[in-house]
Design a protein around this motif. Structure first.
Motif, PDB file in Angstrom:
ATOM      1  N   ARG A  20       0.828  -1.211   0.000  1.00  0.00           N
ATOM      2  CA  ARG A  20       0.000   0.000   0.000  1.00  0.00           C
ATOM      3  C   ARG A  20       0.861   1.261   0.000  1.00  0.00           C
ATOM      4  O   ARG A  20       0.618   2.190  -0.775  1.00  0.00           O
ATOM      5  CB  ARG A  20      -0.927   0.004   1.207  1.00  0.00           C
ATOM      6  CG  ARG A  20      -1.815   1.275   1.288  1.00  0.00           C
ATOM      7  CD  ARG A  20      -2.795   1.195   2.439  1.00  0.00           C
ATOM      8  NE  ARG A  20      -3.548   2.420   2.652  1.00  0.00           N
ATOM      9  CZ  ARG A  20      -4.723   2.703   2.102  1.00  0.00           C
ATOM     10  NH1 ARG A  20      -5.281   1.852   1.268  1.00  0.00           N
ATOM     11  NH2 ARG A  20      -5.347   3.829   2.367  1.00  0.00           N
ATOM     12  N   LYS A  24       2.038   1.324  -4.111  1.00  0.00           N
ATOM     13  CA  LYS A  24       0.861   2.061  -4.597  1.00  0.00           C
ATOM     14  C   LYS A  24       1.008   3.571  -4.391  1.00  0.00           C
ATOM     15  O   LYS A  24       1.190   4.321  -5.348  1.00  0.00           O
ATOM     16  CB  LYS A  24      -0.402   1.531  -3.913  1.00  0.00           C
ATOM     17  CG  LYS A  24      -0.732   0.094  -4.296  1.00  0.00           C
ATOM     18  CD  LYS A  24      -1.951  -0.414  -3.541  1.00  0.00           C
ATOM     19  CE  LYS A  24      -2.242  -1.865  -3.871  1.00  0.00           C
ATOM     20  NZ  LYS A  24      -3.338  -2.416  -3.041  1.00  0.00           N
ATOM     21  N   GLU A  25       0.931   4.027  -3.140  1.00  0.00           N
ATOM     22  CA  GLU A  25       0.892   5.466  -2.900  1.00  0.00           C
ATOM     23  C   GLU A  25       2.162   6.177  -3.373  1.00  0.00           C
ATOM     24  O   GLU A  25       2.098   7.153  -4.133  1.00  0.00           O
ATOM     25  CB  GLU A  25       0.636   5.739  -1.417  1.00  0.00           C
ATOM     26  CG  GLU A  25      -0.750   5.304  -0.971  1.00  0.00           C
ATOM     27  CD  GLU A  25      -1.068   5.699   0.461  1.00  0.00           C
ATOM     28  OE1 GLU A  25      -0.479   6.687   0.951  1.00  0.00           O
ATOM     29  OE2 GLU A  25      -1.894   5.023   1.092  1.00  0.00           O
ATOM     30  N   SER A  28       2.687   6.017  -7.185  1.00  0.00           N
ATOM     31  CA  SER A  28       1.730   6.877  -7.881  1.00  0.00           C
ATOM     32  C   SER A  28       2.167   8.333  -7.822  1.00  0.00           C
ATOM     33  O   SER A  28       2.028   9.083  -8.793  1.00  0.00           O
ATOM     34  CB  SER A  28       0.335   6.724  -7.275  1.00  0.00           C
ATOM     35  OG  SER A  28      -0.200   5.441  -7.538  1.00  0.00           O
ATOM     36  N   LYS A 179      -3.393  -3.222  -8.152  1.00  0.00           N
ATOM     37  CA  LYS A 179      -3.124  -2.629  -9.455  1.00  0.00           C
ATOM     38  C   LYS A 179      -3.516  -3.631 -10.545  1.00  0.00           C
ATOM     39  O   LYS A 179      -3.272  -4.821 -10.418  1.00  0.00           O
ATOM     40  CB  LYS A 179      -1.635  -2.310  -9.605  1.00  0.00           C
ATOM     41  CG  LYS A 179      -1.101  -1.217  -8.712  1.00  0.00           C
ATOM     42  CD  LYS A 179       0.391  -1.043  -9.001  1.00  0.00           C
ATOM     43  CE  LYS A 179       0.980   0.121  -8.224  1.00  0.00           C
ATOM     44  NZ  LYS A 179       2.426   0.294  -8.534  1.00  0.00           N
ATOM     45  N   TRP A 358      -6.605  -0.186  -8.318  1.00  0.00           N
ATOM     46  CA  TRP A 358      -5.840   0.946  -7.811  1.00  0.00           C
ATOM     47  C   TRP A 358      -5.882   2.144  -8.746  1.00  0.00           C
ATOM     48  O   TRP A 358      -5.796   3.296  -8.305  1.00  0.00           O
ATOM     49  CB  TRP A 358      -4.390   0.548  -7.544  1.00  0.00           C
ATOM     50  CG  TRP A 358      -3.571   1.709  -7.077  1.00  0.00           C
ATOM     51  CD1 TRP A 358      -2.609   2.395  -7.758  1.00  0.00           C
ATOM     52  CD2 TRP A 358      -3.699   2.379  -5.806  1.00  0.00           C
ATOM     53  NE1 TRP A 358      -2.114   3.425  -7.004  1.00  0.00           N
ATOM     54  CE2 TRP A 358      -2.764   3.445  -5.802  1.00  0.00           C
ATOM     55  CE3 TRP A 358      -4.502   2.172  -4.686  1.00  0.00           C
ATOM     56  CZ2 TRP A 358      -2.615   4.295  -4.703  1.00  0.00           C
ATOM     57  CZ3 TRP A 358      -4.352   3.027  -3.597  1.00  0.00           C
ATOM     58  CH2 TRP A 358      -3.423   4.067  -3.620  1.00  0.00           C
ATOM     59  N   GLU A 362      -6.040   5.767  -7.298  1.00  0.00           N
ATOM     60  CA  GLU A 362      -4.914   6.666  -7.546  1.00  0.00           C
ATOM     61  C   GLU A 362      -5.385   8.079  -7.873  1.00  0.00           C
ATOM     62  O   GLU A 362      -4.808   9.066  -7.394  1.00  0.00           O
ATOM     63  CB  GLU A 362      -4.076   6.113  -8.696  1.00  0.00           C
ATOM     64  CG  GLU A 362      -2.877   6.970  -9.072  1.00  0.00           C
ATOM     65  CD  GLU A 362      -2.124   6.391 -10.249  1.00  0.00           C
ATOM     66  OE1 GLU A 362      -1.011   5.875 -10.056  1.00  0.00           O
ATOM     67  OE2 GLU A 362      -2.674   6.442 -11.372  1.00  0.00           O
TER      68      GLU A 362
END
Length: 374
Positions: A20, A24-25, A28, A179, A358, A362
């Motif tokens: 996460r 992801k974060e 992004s 994702k 995701w 996002e």
């Protein structure tokens, strides 16, 4: 965005490659043009990972007390040195540093991965009679520091309500969904399946692992478990269950091994017991979304939210997680009706493509960061 604004994420408990936080974060934000720093508590070398500047405190805490008293302070010092415009922290023990960052003119985000006050009520390391008092105290502390936090990220509502309503300035829902490029695109409809079920993640009583082992007494298949047992002696207790003879323990698996496990499994299991927050949260465990991405039908807990999702996307069978026979019946039905299982797998992938990915989350994340820059 004007220039490359600097963003700093902080975690005292998660690893530097956390799905996460990092995959992801942070990734992004890098893709969107931000200069991204991630401060972690480990003893590994600092590095640049896919555009993310990973900074280590050089200290890996050996206990919760060390993590709270020493790791947090080290993280905060490193964070101040980064001198970012926006800070995001991912652990409840770091909330106490929000005031210091805010008073320095920084924008502060708290990513509340779980509803911690509710989770405290299930923590085995806290004596039972102290849990309610500690949960109450945490809520008071959390409410105080929220006045110094610009936005809170949460994965979902709870019982269809905003847990942070009337407490946080702003709440943004960022679901912990996969994702498309990671698992969804790995799907191979021609992959050769084994006569096996899988469960990936924490292996605890609360996660329903004892009941899964008990259910295996009446299932003609193998159950593959990937993750860590907690507490450590839980595995020894599990071995006393007759169904454990059909369990294969894989230990911790990296992402590549997890993908291979999914590709070979006929059914994914996630029968978390109705304790703490689990029967109330309006989302599903990360592993469920991963099973769906890989076209695996799922046997999962019959929470109100899950029943609602299944009414739109029938990708699995909801069961009472405390009932081993009901779990076994659902698994056996899917094993005996491969055409139904196949259709459920396809429906799960459709749900991921349309709703639970995701790429959708996002956009919400980046919108928040752009707002904070104004």
């Amino acid at each position: 965005m004007k220039g490359k604004n600097k963003v700093c994420h902080m975690t005292s408990t998660h690893t530097r490659y956390d799905v996460r936080i990092t995959q992801k974060e942070c990734m992004s934000l890098v893709k969107a043009g931000y200069e991204v720093y991630l401060i972690v508590c480990d003893d590994a070398e600092e590095e640049e990972y896919k555009g993310i500047h990973i900074i280590s405190t050089g200290f890996k805490p050996k206990s919760r007390l060390e993590r709270f008293y020493y790791a947090g302070k080290l993280l905060y010092r490193k964070a101040i040195a980064v001198d970012a415009e926006i800070y995001c922290f991912h652990d409840p023990e770091l909330i106490r540093f929000a005031k210091g960052l805010y008073n320095r003119g920084k924008k502060v985000i708290f990513d509340s991965h779980e509803f911690y006050a509710l989770q405290i009520l299930t923590r085995e390391y806290i004596p039972f009679y102290f849990r309610k008092g500690i949960a109450w105290l945490y809520q008071k502390i959390e409410k105080y520091y929220l006045q110094y936090i610009n936005a809170v990220l949460i994965p979902c509502t709870i019982d269809n309500k905003n847990y942070f309503a009337d407490k946080a300035r702003k709440t943004v829902y960022i679901s912990n969904v996969p994702k498309l490029c990671e698992l969804y695109d790995w799907y191979d409809e021609n992959a050769e399946k084994e006569n096996a079920l899988c469960h990936v993640g924490s292996l605890t009583y609360e996660r329903g692992i004892w009941h899964l082992a008990k259910a295996m007494e009446n299932i003609n298949a193998k159950l593959k478990l990937a993750g860590f047992f907690s507490p450590l002696n839980f595995q020894e207790e599990l071995k006393k269950v007759k169904g454990y003879e059909k369990v294969e323990y894989l230990g911790f698996c990296n992402r590549e091994d997890v993908k291979k496990l999914y590709m070979k499994s006929k059914i994914g299991l996630c029968t978390i017991l109705n304790v703490g927050q689990y029967n109330h949260i309006d989302t599903m465990a990360t592993k469920i979304y991963e099973y769906m991405s890989m076209g695996i039908p799922v046997v999962l807990s019959d929470t109100p939210y899950i029943k609602k999702v299944l009414s739109k996307y029938p990708f699995g069978i909801a069961v009472s997680p405390e009932n081993p026979q009901e779990i076994a019946d659902a698994v056996n039905f899917l094993l005996d009706h491969p055409e139904v299982a196949d259709q459920m797998g396809k429906t799960g992938r459709k749900a991921i493509k349309e709703t639970y990915n995701w790429e959708i989350e996002e956009e919400k994340l980046l919108h928040l960061y752009r707002e904070l820059e104004r």
